[in-house]
Design a protein around this motif. Structure first.
Motif, mmCIF file in Angstrom:
data_model
loop_
_atom_site.group_PDB
_atom_site.id
_atom_site.type_symbol
_atom_site.label_atom_id
_atom_site.label_comp_id
_atom_site.label_asym_id
_atom_site.label_seq_id
_atom_site.Cartn_x
_atom_site.Cartn_y
_atom_site.Cartn_z
ATOM 1 N N ALA A 58 49.415 76.673 60.987
ATOM 2 C CA ALA A 58 49.867 77.889 61.664
ATOM 3 C C ALA A 58 51.253 77.685 62.255
ATOM 4 O O ALA A 58 52.126 78.555 62.147
ATOM 5 C CB ALA A 58 48.872 78.291 62.751
ATOM 6 N N ARG A 59 51.470 76.525 62.860
ATOM 7 C CA ARG A 59 52.776 76.237 63.464
ATOM 8 C C ARG A 59 53.887 76.251 62.402
ATOM 9 O O ARG A 59 54.943 76.876 62.591
ATOM 10 C CB ARG A 59 52.721 74.870 64.149
ATOM 11 N N ALA A 60 53.638 75.582 61.283
ATOM 12 C CA ALA A 60 54.657 75.486 60.238
ATOM 13 C C ALA A 60 54.919 76.836 59.578
ATOM 14 O O ALA A 60 56.075 77.197 59.308
ATOM 15 C CB ALA A 60 54.232 74.455 59.199
ATOM 16 N N TYR A 114 42.565 81.333 75.980
ATOM 17 C CA TYR A 114 42.595 81.019 74.545
ATOM 18 C C TYR A 114 43.909 81.460 73.912
ATOM 19 O O TYR A 114 44.551 80.693 73.174
ATOM 20 C CB TYR A 114 41.422 81.709 73.851
ATOM 21 N N GLN A 115 44.321 82.667 74.203
ATOM 22 C CA GLN A 115 45.524 83.185 73.569
ATOM 23 C C GLN A 115 46.773 82.431 74.032
ATOM 24 O O GLN A 115 47.682 82.173 73.236
ATOM 25 C CB GLN A 115 45.624 84.689 73.833
ATOM 26 N N TRP A 120 50.881 78.086 73.061
ATOM 27 C CA TRP A 120 51.432 76.765 73.364
ATOM 28 C C TRP A 120 51.383 75.859 72.141
ATOM 29 O O TRP A 120 52.367 75.189 71.809
ATOM 30 C CB TRP A 120 50.666 76.116 74.522
ATOM 31 N N HIS A 121 50.279 75.850 71.429
ATOM 32 C CA HIS A 121 50.154 74.978 70.256
ATOM 33 C C HIS A 121 51.148 75.355 69.158
ATOM 34 O O HIS A 121 51.695 74.483 68.478
ATOM 35 C CB HIS A 121 48.731 75.047 69.690
ATOM 36 N N GLY A 129 51.193 76.969 77.935
ATOM 37 C CA GLY A 129 50.275 75.871 78.168
ATOM 38 C C GLY A 129 49.846 75.796 79.617
ATOM 39 O O GLY A 129 48.670 75.576 79.930
ATOM 40 N N ASP A 130 50.804 75.983 80.524
ATOM 41 C CA ASP A 130 50.477 75.960 81.949
ATOM 42 C C ASP A 130 49.512 77.088 82.313
ATOM 43 O O ASP A 130 48.601 76.901 83.130
ATOM 44 C CB ASP A 130 51.748 76.097 82.786
#
Length: 409
Positions: A58-60, A114-115, A120-121, A129-130
């Motif tokens: 997903a990131r890529a 979750y969202q 963050w990921h 993330g925080d």
């Protein structure tokens, strides 16, 4: 490829690929597999709804601007729950059913955590993330019990597996108190999940619809993975295969119809009730199967892909097509008073929930099998959203969603 005797061990593939996944390589883990009967010696982390390969892909793909991942990402970032700075509203006592209901606080905060964890990921933004971390820490520092009438068991199941999944995504994040969160999941959720599957609230084992068992099974499995507890994990897997209630696979799919217009179908246990709950079942059982898959157990294909046959059945009917129906009989109450349904229910037919991407991309893209009706249902609603995109009531938060973003292959 379809012979169990010729399959590679799904668990062996997961464990041997662990180093590749940790290093950022998107691995294709096993088209076929054997099914083991015990929890893994070492649990894979992250290893619930999303493994490292899902996250890396997903990131890529989002970074490259590729669809459908980009469309799924845009659906995510447009959701109000996905915004950094979401302020959690933790409660000591959550009530679902009866006076003083306040469980909306919990399902909204889980969706936000979750969202933000996904944001963050995928983009690495610390503000998100925080935010996810702060939601988790606030609740683990506050929540003491989940109460109410019998509906409390739905809250214990649904929010148990969802909350554990968010914590799994945030494992190792700076400042996240994983140990305290794990203890909350044990103290507040897992014992009652077990209690429901064993006692069924002191009524007949067939009294509660499949979704009640399924969400409590999923919660036990998720908490087992989160806390590296093989006993919890095994209880969920064993119940799936041979439990007494309607979450066990042969009770959840009581009747099979081979080769109906060229496709095998399986009647879902709640089909005579309504279609909203039937579609909900696809999400609950899908979550259980996906978590097991990421730990090396192929429940998706168990008993001749019985779950897939049910998903095809539910999808076909909700696409407006006809399916067969066999009179369904069961018992309710403490004395198992007999009940029956003679026709499939058209109530809420065409109901939309973000549950189909997970199933389509497993059966069609991992296993390369023809999932005609599942595929049609998925493509009729993609890209999938999540909590907050399907109404403000609890039904819109029964699944975490965003399957297009996280499962497209």
């Amino acid at each position: 490829m379809n012979s169990d005797s010729n399959r590679l061990s799904r668990r062996s593939l997961v464990l041997s690929a662990g180093g590749l996944a940790a290093a950022g390589t998107v691995s294709a883990l096993g088209v076929g597999s054997t099914r083991s009967t015990a929890a893994p010696a070492t649990f894979t982390h992250p290893g619930m709804l999303h493994n490292a390969g899902d996250i890396n892909r997903a990131r890529a793909r989002v970074a490259a601007g590729d669809d459908p991942w980009l469309a799924g990402w845009n659906r995510l970032i447009a959701n109000p729950h996905a915004q950094a700075g979401w302020a959690p509203r933790p409660q000591q006592r959550i009530i679902r059913g009866g006076a003083g209901e306040n469980y909306g606080f919990l399902y909204n905060d889980i969706a936000a955590a979750y969202q933000n964890a996904l944001r963050w990921h995928i983009k690495g933004t610390s503000a998100h993330g925080d935010t996810a971390r702060n939601v988790l820490n606030a609740w683990s520092n506050t929540l003491v019990s989940i109460d109410g009438d019998s509906n409390r068991y739905l809250a214990l199941g649904l929010y148990g597996w969802q909350f554990a999944n968010v914590a799994e995504l945030m494992r190792g994040y700076p400042g996240f108190d994983l140990s305290r969160f794990q203890q909350m999941m044990i103290n507040v959720f897992s014992g009652w999940n077990h209690d429901f599957l064993v006692r069924h609230n002191d009524v007949c084992d067939s009294h509660y619809w499949a979704n009640w068992d399924l969400c409590n099974m999923a919660s036990l499995m998720a908490i087992g993975i989160l806390t590296d507890n093989p006993g919890m994990y095994d209880e969920a897997v064993t119940y799936f295969k041979s439990g007494r209630g309607n979450g066990a696979i042969r009770h959840a799919v009581p009747f099979l119809y081979p080769q109906v217009e060229g496709y095998d179908l399986g009647q879902w246990q709640e089909s005579g009730r309504d279609q909203g709950h039937s579609v909900m079942g696809m999400g609950q059982l899908g979550a259980l199967c996906e978590m097991a898959w990421n730990q090396g157990d192929d429940l998706y294909s168990y008993d001749g892909r019985r779950f897939m046959k049910a998903a095809q059945y539910v999808a076909k009917y909700n696409l407006g097509q006809n399916v067969p129906f066999t009179t369904y009989r069961w018992g309710v109450g403490a004395n198992c008073d007999p009940q029956q349904q003679t026709v499939i229910s058209s109530a809420s037919r065409g109901h939309i929930r973000p549950v189909w991407a997970m199933l389509h991309f497993h059966y069609n893209r991992r296993l390369y099998v023809d999932d005609k009706y599942i595929s049609q249902m998925y493509f009729s609603i993609d890209p999938e959203g999540g909590g907050g995109d399907y109404g403000s009531t609890s039904g819109g938060f029964d699944q975490l969603g965003f399957g297009t973003l996280m499962y497209a292959k």
